[in-house]
Design a protein around this motif. Structure first.
Motif, PDB file in Angstrom:
ATOM      1  N   PRO A  36      -9.414  13.603  10.577  1.00 25.15           N
ATOM      2  CA  PRO A  36      -8.899  14.073  12.037  1.00 25.15           C
ATOM      3  C   PRO A  36      -8.260  12.957  12.556  1.00 25.15           C
ATOM      4  N   ARG A  37      -8.479  11.814  12.216  1.00 29.42           N
ATOM      5  CA  ARG A  37      -7.694  10.641  13.049  1.00 29.42           C
ATOM      6  C   ARG A  37      -7.341   9.549  11.646  1.00 29.42           C
ATOM      7  N   LEU A  38      -6.500   8.746  12.238  1.00 34.47           N
ATOM      8  CA  LEU A  38      -6.124   7.836  11.019  1.00 34.47           C
ATOM      9  C   LEU A  38      -6.658   6.461  11.461  1.00 34.47           C
ATOM     10  N   CYS A  39      -7.370   5.793  10.464  1.00 34.94           N
ATOM     11  CA  CYS A  39      -7.840   4.410  10.813  1.00 34.94           C
ATOM     12  C   CYS A  39      -6.625   3.490  10.116  1.00 34.94           C
ATOM     13  N   LEU A  40      -6.645   2.779  11.107  1.00 34.80           N
ATOM     14  CA  LEU A  40      -5.291   1.672  10.691  1.00 34.80           C
ATOM     15  C   LEU A  40      -5.594   0.929   9.587  1.00 34.80           C
ATOM     16  N   TYR A  41      -6.675   0.792   9.123  1.00 36.71           N
ATOM     17  CA  TYR A  41      -6.915  -0.065   7.505  1.00 36.71           C
ATOM     18  C   TYR A  41      -6.786   0.868   6.545  1.00 36.71           C
ATOM     19  N   CYS A  42      -6.681   2.233   6.771  1.00 30.42           N
ATOM     20  CA  CYS A  42      -6.798   3.019   5.571  1.00 30.42           C
ATOM     21  C   CYS A  42      -5.603   2.764   4.379  1.00 30.42           C
ATOM     22  N   GLY A  43      -6.137   2.719   3.192  1.00 31.47           N
ATOM     23  CA  GLY A  43      -5.119   2.726   2.131  1.00 31.47           C
ATOM     24  C   GLY A  43      -5.321   3.873   1.138  1.00 31.47           C
ATOM     25  N   CYS A  44      -6.102   4.810   1.664  1.00 29.76           N
ATOM     26  CA  CYS A  44      -6.385   5.835   0.789  1.00 29.76           C
ATOM     27  C   CYS A  44      -5.293   6.936   0.709  1.00 29.76           C
ATOM     28  N   THR A  45      -5.289   7.929  -0.044  1.00 29.84           N
ATOM     29  CA  THR A  45      -4.302   8.986  -0.201  1.00 29.84           C
ATOM     30  C   THR A  45      -4.953  10.139   0.868  1.00 29.84           C
TER      31      THR A  45
ATOM     32  N   THR B 279     -19.393  -4.201   0.203  1.00 28.45           N
ATOM     33  CA  THR B 279     -18.361  -4.611   1.218  1.00 28.45           C
ATOM     34  C   THR B 279     -17.036  -5.018   0.677  1.00 28.45           C
ATOM     35  N   PHE B 280     -16.064  -3.844   1.129  1.00 25.83           N
ATOM     36  CA  PHE B 280     -14.733  -3.801   0.641  1.00 25.83           C
ATOM     37  C   PHE B 280     -13.759  -4.906   1.320  1.00 25.83           C
ATOM     38  N   SER B 281     -13.036  -5.722   0.666  1.00 28.69           N
ATOM     39  CA  SER B 281     -11.912  -6.328   1.221  1.00 28.69           C
ATOM     40  C   SER B 281     -10.871  -5.807   1.803  1.00 28.69           C
ATOM     41  N   TYR B 282     -10.436  -5.939   2.836  1.00 28.17           N
ATOM     42  CA  TYR B 282      -9.292  -5.123   3.595  1.00 28.17           C
ATOM     43  C   TYR B 282      -8.003  -5.795   2.994  1.00 28.17           C
ATOM     44  N   ALA B 283      -7.126  -4.542   2.487  1.00 26.95           N
ATOM     45  CA  ALA B 283      -5.951  -4.830   1.819  1.00 26.95           C
ATOM     46  C   ALA B 283      -4.697  -4.704   2.720  1.00 26.95           C
ATOM     47  N   HIS B 284      -4.266  -5.784   3.159  1.00 24.29           N
ATOM     48  CA  HIS B 284      -3.031  -5.520   4.220  1.00 24.29           C
ATOM     49  C   HIS B 284      -1.854  -5.418   3.518  1.00 24.29           C
ATOM     50  N   VAL B 285      -1.288  -4.211   3.291  1.00 26.02           N
ATOM     51  CA  VAL B 285      -0.181  -3.773   2.683  1.00 26.02           C
ATOM     52  C   VAL B 285       0.809  -2.887   3.533  1.00 26.02           C
ATOM     53  N   PRO B 286       1.220  -3.632   4.668  1.00 22.99           N
ATOM     54  CA  PRO B 286       2.154  -2.663   5.694  1.00 22.99           C
ATOM     55  C   PRO B 286       3.566  -2.088   4.923  1.00 22.99           C
ATOM     56  N   TRP B 287       3.871  -2.773   3.858  1.00 22.84           N
ATOM     57  CA  TRP B 287       4.892  -2.289   3.294  1.00 22.84           C
ATOM     58  C   TRP B 287       4.638  -0.975   2.447  1.00 22.84           C
ATOM     59  N   VAL B 288       3.458  -0.880   2.159  1.00 19.72           N
ATOM     60  CA  VAL B 288       3.068   0.418   1.496  1.00 19.72           C
ATOM     61  C   VAL B 288       2.622   1.470   2.423  1.00 19.72           C
ATOM     62  N   LYS B 289       1.741   0.862   3.269  1.00 20.57           N
ATOM     63  CA  LYS B 289       1.154   1.749   4.485  1.00 20.57           C
ATOM     64  C   LYS B 289       1.488   1.268   5.820  1.00 20.57           C
ATOM     65  N   PRO B 290       2.635   1.723   6.495  1.00 21.34           N
ATOM     66  CA  PRO B 290       3.220   0.987   7.436  1.00 21.34           C
ATOM     67  C   PRO B 290       2.343   1.030   8.676  1.00 21.34           C
ATOM     68  N   HIS B 291       1.566   2.108   8.777  1.00 22.12           N
ATOM     69  CA  HIS B 291       0.688   2.194   9.919  1.00 22.12           C
ATOM     70  C   HIS B 291      -0.480   1.097  10.186  1.00 22.12           C
ATOM     71  N   GLN B 292      -0.693   0.130   9.017  1.00 14.11           N
ATOM     72  CA  GLN B 292      -1.440  -1.081   9.060  1.00 14.11           C
ATOM     73  C   GLN B 292      -0.719  -2.316   9.855  1.00 14.11           C
ATOM     74  N   SER B 293       0.485  -2.214   9.935  1.00 18.46           N
ATOM     75  CA  SER B 293       1.141  -3.375  10.989  1.00 18.46           C
ATOM     76  C   SER B 293       0.720  -3.178  12.319  1.00 18.46           C
TER      77      SER B 293
END
Length: 457
Positions: free
Chosen positions: A60-69, A236-250
């Protein structure tokens, strides 16, 4: 404590080895025709047991850390159309499977599976029960966002046969959740956990470190709070910051992200807290299970396994038949992944076609390498004779296929990370932090793959 000098020495880009070969090797030359043939062939292969994976991509809502499909929507018509297609795909694939084979594992992932209504989940579970032979000891698990979870909803899930609930808590600090655009829990985690346990079901906690406003001290407090609730399993998952793949993470950059040193400190602290409790075993690098949990028992027996749904035991895992957009099937000698677009998935299934987008067929040599790496990554040890018996060959054959050389392992041994004997390999406690590096030395195909990977530590 993690030896920072060892990190500097061994940190480099390597596959995560959650599958072999890595998903980066999947290609579009693998077609739906190949997938159907692999399904038919899988009926004759081991394990005979079946694992089912149901992918619900909707949130229902986008979590900004999300890297899932995922697919962010509240459109009920679209969700209904997707679920109708999902049921059709289940029937299509089931028509190719020997249905006398038992289902020992069912896993719902996403996305947010519990964003669906009880009725929607119930209809699919009923379909599965009407088609497949469900083992009485089947582990039936679902990933849940606490923001959409109530005690009544949990009771409905238990009534459908679910016996393991994975709570995506991420952090107990609401300031962290708000910064990540994560909705707050609808009920307290304490109440949810107590209710799950009262129904004799397993409860998993999932956390993420490396988010805005997290510090070593705050994340340590979160892990200590989790310990008070005594989940069966904790990740404990390590957050993967990849805004070039998932722009919303920026957007997270505006809140400020912890540096690499702080992230390492969070990991180190969480690991130390979990292990010093004396109640949990470390499973891989970032998973923990209670000492009486089936994963811990499997680890001690050398029978821990991993598939695309996570860690499991040799007894519960089967060949994985996955359904839904982007879902990955993991059969005896192949991987098959569905298309990653919801509308395309629905269109293909409604046309009576399989939604396969890409995949991979493993050679015998690749199957051997995969088994070796899986044994090492899951059980922290490798016995040549055990793998050789599995493939009806000799220990020398296994060494030859993997390119094993004591000289290439020399640094690991000298640094106290690995023990080598005539029987096999044993990873030491410090060695577990660089286990991807050790596994890479048993992967002769690594340098042939020009794909990019994440850092090994």
């Amino acid at each position: 404590m993690i030896d920072k000098e060892l990190i500097k020495k061994y940190e480099k880009a390597l596959p995560r080895y959650t599958s072999y070969p890595p998903a980066t090797s999947f290609h579009s030359g693998f077609t739906a025709y190949d997938y159907v043939n692999c399904i038919k062939e899988s009926n004759k292969k081991q394990p005979q047991s079946i694992s089912l994976y149901i992918h619900i991509p909707f949130c229902p809502r986008l979590c900004l850390y999300c890297g899932c499909t995922t697919h962010i929507t509240r459109q009920r018509d679209l969700i209904d159309s997707y679920l109708d297609a999902l049921k059709k795909e289940i029937r299509m694939v089931a028509s190719q499977i020997d249905l006398s084979r038992p289902v020992t594992q069912i896993h719902w992932g996403g996305g947010t599976p519990n964003a669906l209504s009880e009725k929607q989940i119930g209809e699919i579970m009923q379909l599965i029960s009407s088609i497949f032979k469900i083992d009485p000891a089947c582990e039936t698990a679902i990933e849940c966002n606490p923001a959409h979870l109530s005690l009544a909803y949990l009771d409905a899930l238990f009534g459908m046969g679910f016996n393991r609930i994975s709570l995506g808590i991420q952090d107990f600090d609401h300031k962290v959740l708000r910064a990540a655009h994560r909705e707050l829990p609808a009920a307290s985690i304490d109440a949810l956990t107590e209710h799950i346990r009262s129904r004799s079901a397993g409860v998993n906690f999932d956390f993420i470190y490396g988010l805005p406003h997290q510090t070593v001290e705050s994340f340590s407090a979160t892990i200590r709070k989790a310990l008070e609730l005594k989940p069966d399993r904790l990740v404990t998952f390590s957050y993967a910051h990849v805004p070039w793949v998932k722009p919303h993470q920026s957007a997270l950059e505006k809140e400020g992200l912890p540096g690499a040193g702080d992230k390492l400190g969070m990991f180190d602290a969480a690991y130390a807290i979990m292990m010093s409790s004396g109640e949990y075993d470390a499973i891989g690098l970032d998973h923990f299970s209670r000492k009486d949990d089936s994963l811990s028992i499997a680890l001690r027996d050398g029978k821990l396994h991993r598939n695309f749904q996570g860690y499991c035991t040799r007894e519960t895992t089967g060949q994985v038949y996955a359904f839904g957009m982007s879902a990955i099937s993991q059969l005896y000698n192949c991987y098959a992944q569905n298309v990653k677009n919801v509308d395309e998935y629905i269109s293909l299934i409604n046309a009576g076609r399989y939604a396969t987008e890409k995949g991979y067929i493993l050679s015998r040599e690749e199957m051997i390498i995969g088994e070796v790496i899986s044994n090492l990554m899951c059980n922290d040890r490798l016995e040549w004779a055990e793998v050789a018996a599995h493939f009806d060959c000799t220990a020398d054959n296994i060494k030859e296929v993997t390119g094993f050389s004591p000289d290439r392992m020399k640094d690991f041994v000298e640094d106290g990370l690995l023990e080598i004997s005539e029987a096999g390999l044993k990873v030491t406690e410090p060695g577990r932090f660089i286990i991807r590096n050790i596994a890479a030395e048993l992967d002769p195909n690594l340098n042939k793959d020009k794909k990019q990977f994440s850092k090994s530590i």
